[in-house]
Design a protein around this motif. Structure first.
Motif, PDB file in Angstrom:
ATOM      1  N   GLY A  24      34.934  46.735  39.091  1.00 55.66           N
ATOM      2  CA  GLY A  24      34.790  47.201  40.462  1.00 55.66           C
ATOM      3  C   GLY A  24      33.825  46.343  41.257  1.00 55.66           C
ATOM      4  N   TYR A  25      32.731  45.963  40.627  1.00 55.78           N
ATOM      5  CA  TYR A  25      31.713  45.118  41.250  1.00 55.78           C
ATOM      6  C   TYR A  25      32.293  43.758  41.634  1.00 55.78           C
ATOM      7  CZ  TYR A  25      27.224  42.520  41.459  1.00 55.78           C
ATOM      8  OH  TYR A  25      26.151  41.744  41.828  1.00 55.78           O
ATOM      9  N   ILE A  26      33.025  43.150  40.711  1.00 59.51           N
ATOM     10  CA  ILE A  26      33.630  41.843  40.993  1.00 59.51           C
ATOM     11  C   ILE A  26      34.648  41.958  42.125  1.00 59.51           C
ATOM     12  CG2 ILE A  26      35.099  40.018  40.038  1.00 59.51           C
ATOM     13  CD1 ILE A  26      33.766  40.591  37.301  1.00 59.51           C
ATOM     14  N   ALA A  27      35.481  43.007  42.074  1.00 59.02           N
ATOM     15  CA  ALA A  27      36.501  43.188  43.109  1.00 59.02           C
ATOM     16  C   ALA A  27      35.872  43.383  44.482  1.00 59.02           C
ATOM     17  CB  ALA A  27      37.395  44.374  42.761  1.00 59.02           C
ATOM     18  N   GLY A  28      34.810  44.180  44.552  1.00 55.82           N
ATOM     19  CA  GLY A  28      34.137  44.418  45.828  1.00 55.82           C
ATOM     20  C   GLY A  28      33.487  43.162  46.373  1.00 55.82           C
ATOM     21  N   ALA A  29      32.864  42.383  45.484  1.00 55.63           N
ATOM     22  CA  ALA A  29      32.225  41.138  45.913  1.00 55.63           C
ATOM     23  C   ALA A  29      33.257  40.166  46.478  1.00 55.63           C
ATOM     24  CB  ALA A  29      31.475  40.514  44.742  1.00 55.63           C
ATOM     25  N   LYS A  30      34.384  40.032  45.791  1.00 56.06           N
ATOM     26  CA  LYS A  30      35.407  39.075  46.214  1.00 56.06           C
ATOM     27  C   LYS A  30      36.178  39.572  47.435  1.00 56.06           C
ATOM     28  CE  LYS A  30      35.852  36.524  41.909  1.00 56.06           C
ATOM     29  NZ  LYS A  30      35.355  35.275  42.543  1.00 56.06           N
ATOM     30  N   HIS A  31      36.185  40.885  47.644  1.00 60.69           N
ATOM     31  CA  HIS A  31      36.797  41.421  48.863  1.00 60.69           C
ATOM     32  C   HIS A  31      36.038  40.919  50.092  1.00 60.69           C
ATOM     33  CE1 HIS A  31      38.765  44.349  51.524  1.00 60.69           C
ATOM     34  NE2 HIS A  31      37.566  44.599  52.027  1.00 60.69           N
ATOM     35  N   VAL A  32      34.722  40.842  49.978  1.00 64.43           N
ATOM     36  CA  VAL A  32      33.887  40.410  51.091  1.00 64.43           C
ATOM     37  C   VAL A  32      33.772  38.891  51.153  1.00 64.43           C
ATOM     38  CG1 VAL A  32      31.496  40.413  51.951  1.00 64.43           C
ATOM     39  CG2 VAL A  32      32.554  42.538  51.181  1.00 64.43           C
ATOM     40  N   LYS A  33      33.658  38.263  49.974  1.00 64.68           N
ATOM     41  CA  LYS A  33      33.439  36.813  49.912  1.00 64.68           C
ATOM     42  C   LYS A  33      34.237  36.270  48.726  1.00 64.68           C
ATOM     43  CE  LYS A  33      29.274  35.551  50.902  1.00 64.68           C
ATOM     44  NZ  LYS A  33      27.809  35.267  50.780  1.00 64.68           N
ATOM     45  N   PRO A  34      35.496  35.866  48.945  1.00 66.50           N
ATOM     46  CA  PRO A  34      36.371  35.462  47.840  1.00 66.50           C
ATOM     47  C   PRO A  34      35.816  34.347  46.964  1.00 66.50           C
ATOM     48  CG  PRO A  34      37.635  35.743  49.855  1.00 66.50           C
ATOM     49  CD  PRO A  34      36.193  35.856  50.242  1.00 66.50           C
ATOM     50  N   GLU A  35      34.962  33.498  47.517  1.00 66.14           N
ATOM     51  CA  GLU A  35      34.450  32.362  46.752  1.00 66.14           C
ATOM     52  C   GLU A  35      33.202  32.703  45.936  1.00 66.14           C
ATOM     53  OE1 GLU A  35      32.364  32.290  50.754  1.00 66.14           O
ATOM     54  OE2 GLU A  35      34.356  32.811  49.948  1.00 66.14           O
ATOM     55  N   ILE A  36      32.735  33.943  45.996  1.00 64.66           N
ATOM     56  CA  ILE A  36      31.510  34.323  45.279  1.00 64.66           C
ATOM     57  C   ILE A  36      31.677  34.104  43.777  1.00 64.66           C
ATOM     58  CG2 ILE A  36      32.078  36.749  44.862  1.00 64.66           C
ATOM     59  CD1 ILE A  36      28.688  35.776  46.180  1.00 64.66           C
ATOM     60  N   GLU A  37      30.618  33.664  43.111  1.00 68.39           N
ATOM     61  CA  GLU A  37      30.621  33.501  41.650  1.00 68.39           C
ATOM     62  C   GLU A  37      29.865  34.671  41.024  1.00 68.39           C
ATOM     63  OE1 GLU A  37      28.944  30.485  38.157  1.00 68.39           O
ATOM     64  OE2 GLU A  37      29.140  29.740  40.220  1.00 68.39           O
ATOM     65  N   VAL A  38      30.463  35.286  40.016  1.00 66.10           N
ATOM     66  CA  VAL A  38      29.842  36.433  39.355  1.00 66.10           C
ATOM     67  C   VAL A  38      29.609  36.103  37.888  1.00 66.10           C
ATOM     68  CG1 VAL A  38      29.965  38.901  38.907  1.00 66.10           C
ATOM     69  CG2 VAL A  38      31.122  37.956  40.921  1.00 66.10           C
ATOM     70  N   ILE A  39      28.352  36.172  37.458  1.00 63.87           N
ATOM     71  CA  ILE A  39      27.973  35.963  36.061  1.00 63.87           C
ATOM     72  C   ILE A  39      27.849  37.339  35.410  1.00 63.87           C
ATOM     73  CG2 ILE A  39      26.268  34.947  34.497  1.00 63.87           C
ATOM     74  CD1 ILE A  39      25.254  33.313  36.957  1.00 63.87           C
ATOM     75  N   THR A  40      28.493  37.554  34.270  1.00 58.75           N
ATOM     76  CA  THR A  40      28.447  38.878  33.644  1.00 58.75           C
ATOM     77  C   THR A  40      27.956  38.798  32.203  1.00 58.75           C
ATOM     78  OG1 THR A  40      30.714  38.857  32.792  1.00 58.75           O
ATOM     79  CG2 THR A  40      30.417  39.564  35.065  1.00 58.75           C
ATOM     80  N   GLY A  41      27.415  39.908  31.738  1.00 53.73           N
ATOM     81  CA  GLY A  41      26.957  39.996  30.356  1.00 53.73           C
ATOM     82  C   GLY A  41      26.772  41.448  29.945  1.00 53.73           C
ATOM     83  N   PHE A  42      26.825  41.693  28.637  1.00 61.67           N
ATOM     84  CA  PHE A  42      26.636  43.033  28.086  1.00 61.67           C
ATOM     85  C   PHE A  42      25.536  42.982  27.032  1.00 61.67           C
ATOM     86  CE2 PHE A  42      30.758  43.159  29.965  1.00 61.67           C
ATOM     87  CZ  PHE A  42      30.903  44.457  30.433  1.00 61.67           C
ATOM     88  N   ILE A  43      24.796  44.060  26.925  1.00 59.63           N
ATOM     89  CA  ILE A  43      23.656  44.092  26.011  1.00 59.63           C
ATOM     90  C   ILE A  43      24.101  44.273  24.565  1.00 59.63           C
ATOM     91  CG2 ILE A  43      21.618  45.468  25.382  1.00 59.63           C
ATOM     92  CD1 ILE A  43      21.177  45.760  28.442  1.00 59.63           C
ATOM     93  N   GLY A  44      25.159  45.040  24.327  1.00 62.44           N
ATOM     94  CA  GLY A  44      25.590  45.242  22.943  1.00 62.44           C
ATOM     95  C   GLY A  44      26.883  46.014  22.847  1.00 62.44           C
ATOM     96  N   MET A  45      27.265  46.319  21.606  1.00 67.84           N
ATOM     97  CA  MET A  45      28.543  46.973  21.327  1.00 67.84           C
ATOM     98  C   MET A  45      28.382  48.418  20.876  1.00 67.84           C
ATOM     99  SD  MET A  45      30.703  44.568  21.993  1.00 67.84           S
ATOM    100  CE  MET A  45      32.217  45.244  21.288  1.00 67.84           C
ATOM    101  N   THR A  46      27.148  48.894  20.726  1.00 72.03           N
ATOM    102  CA  THR A  46      26.905  50.261  20.249  1.00 72.03           C
ATOM    103  C   THR A  46      26.052  51.015  21.257  1.00 72.03           C
ATOM    104  OG1 THR A  46      24.864  49.708  19.057  1.00 72.03           O
ATOM    105  CG2 THR A  46      26.954  49.429  17.867  1.00 72.03           C
ATOM    106  N   GLY A  47      25.850  52.304  20.998  1.00 74.94           N
ATOM    107  CA  GLY A  47      25.079  53.136  21.907  1.00 74.94           C
ATOM    108  C   GLY A  47      23.657  52.658  22.140  1.00 74.94           C
ATOM    109  N   SER A  48      23.088  51.957  21.169  1.00 73.22           N
ATOM    110  CA  SER A  48      21.707  51.477  21.314  1.00 73.22           C
ATOM    111  C   SER A  48      21.578  50.471  22.454  1.00 73.22           C
ATOM    112  CB  SER A  48      21.228  50.837  20.006  1.00 73.22           C
ATOM    113  OG  SER A  48      22.014  49.708  19.673  1.00 73.22           O
ATOM    114  N   ALA A  49      22.696  49.938  22.927  1.00 72.32           N
ATOM    115  CA  ALA A  49      22.665  48.983  24.044  1.00 72.32           C
ATOM    116  C   ALA A  49      22.149  49.637  25.330  1.00 72.32           C
ATOM    117  CB  ALA A  49      24.053  48.406  24.286  1.00 72.32           C
TER     118      ALA A  49
END
Length: 347
Positions: free
Chosen positions: A188-213
């Motif tokens: 949703g975040y990426i879609a909203g950003a590109k709706h306003v500014k199609p050329e925007i670059e979005v860097i993404t990351g996740f902390i982990g794969m379990t609940g402790s993340a």
């Protein structure tokens, strides 16, 4: 208490064992908040990973219970998780087995399978799950209310805000546990950003794969510092207590962060661009109120979305110097277009 081993009776052995069980239950984190009326409606709540004090998701749920206590006169018990929350099923069962508890609430998507099974096991109790996330087509027990929010739509607005405010043309996203619900925040975040500014670059990351993340602020800070160093000037965090590390990184680098669940501007004044809020407190309060009135909505997923601002973004005196009036009006126009179906954001 002193005693002679040779004189212990079966009764005294039983008493000692009962005391030990109560002591163990106390150590597991069960706490009581009692209203004035001993016969008041009683609610049991089990927190997600991070527990009370996460300044986010769990604290919002607790606030809903406090409001219900003050305005509706309820009593409530709550249980804190241990470790990665592997004792979820036992904690839910403990609440369900309490004859005084009428409604049991699990806070978080990770409760979905356990609370569904226990709701079937205790058909005379009512259950509710925040961010309920069943398999497609799965039958929801009639005594279980699956509470959901429009995270993707709210995140669309967060992305639009980030794109409007970014000076570098790069923004970031940090999620907690890599799961389908947190992926909704990301997409949703990426879609909203590109709706306003199609050329925007979005860097993404996740902390982990379990609940402790959801409870690793150090990792959150590490990922955020990395994204800021790569040119992102705004990061959207959807990471529970781990998001506290992202906020700290924003403060240290003098960059901006978008927070989640609650308005967290007070944690880093001047560095929190906005927060994508999910009114977990209002949803908890409404669910308790409905249950007390005999209007409990079980057997389905109940959506608290943009309509009614259960899912929303923050624009107030705390950030109106970061988002000016014209930009706010643009975001409100986008919000209206989503509600009117002119912009389609599939949850």
């Amino acid at each position: 208490m002193t005693y002679r081993k040779s004189s212990l009776s079966v009764f005294r052995l039983s008493s000692i064992l009962t005391m030990l069980v109560l002591l163990i239950a106390g150590c597991s984190g069960k706490n009581a908040e009692t209203g004035k009326n001993a016969n008041a409606y009683k609610v049991g709540l089990v927190f997600d990973v991070g527990g009370r004090g996460d300044k986010s998701f769990n604290d919002s749920a607790y606030s809903g219970l406090e409001q219900a206590k003050e305005k509706l006169g309820i009593q409530f018990d709550y249980i804190e998780p241990s470790g990665e929350g592997a004792d979820r099923e036992a904690a839910l069962r403990q609440m369900a087995a309490d004859p005084d508890v009428k409604l049991v609430i699990g806070v978080g998507l990770l409760f979905t399978d356990d609370i569904t099974a226990i709701a079937r096991e205790f058909p005379d109790k009512k259950f509710a799950c925040i961010d309920y996330n069943p398999q497609p087509g799965a039958e929801i027990p009639s005594n279980l209310s699956g509470i959901t929010f429009e995270e993707k739509k709210g995140s669309f607005l967060a992305g639009a805000i980030a794109a409007l405010e970014s000076k570098t043309g790069k923004i970031g996203f940090i999620g907690g546990m890599d799961s389908n619900i947190i992926r909704k925040f990301e997409s949703g975040y990426i879609a909203g950003a590109k709706h306003v500014k199609p050329e925007i670059e979005v860097i993404t990351g996740f902390i982990g794969m379990t609940g402790s993340a959801f409870n690793d602020p150090a990792k959150g800070k590490e990922l955020a510092l990395g994204q800021y160093s790569r040119g992102a000037d705004i990061i959207y965090q959807a990471a529970g207590a781990s998001g506290l590390g992202v906020i700290e990184a924003a403060r240290e680098t003098k960059k901006l962060v978008i927070c989640t669940d609650m308005d967290q501007a007070y944690l880093a004044p001047g560095y929190v661009l906005t927060s994508m809020t999910k009114a977990v407190d209002k949803a908890v309060f409404t669910t308790v109120d409905d249950a007390m009135k005999g209007q409990f909505q079980g057997g389905k997923q109940r959506v608290f979305g943009l309509d009614g601002r259960y899912t929303d973004y923050v624009w107030n005196s705390g950030n109106d110097k970061l988002i000016d009036q014209s930009e706010h009006e643009r975001i409100e126009s986008i919000r209206k277009d989503i509600l009117d179906g002119k912009i389609e954001v599939q949850e």
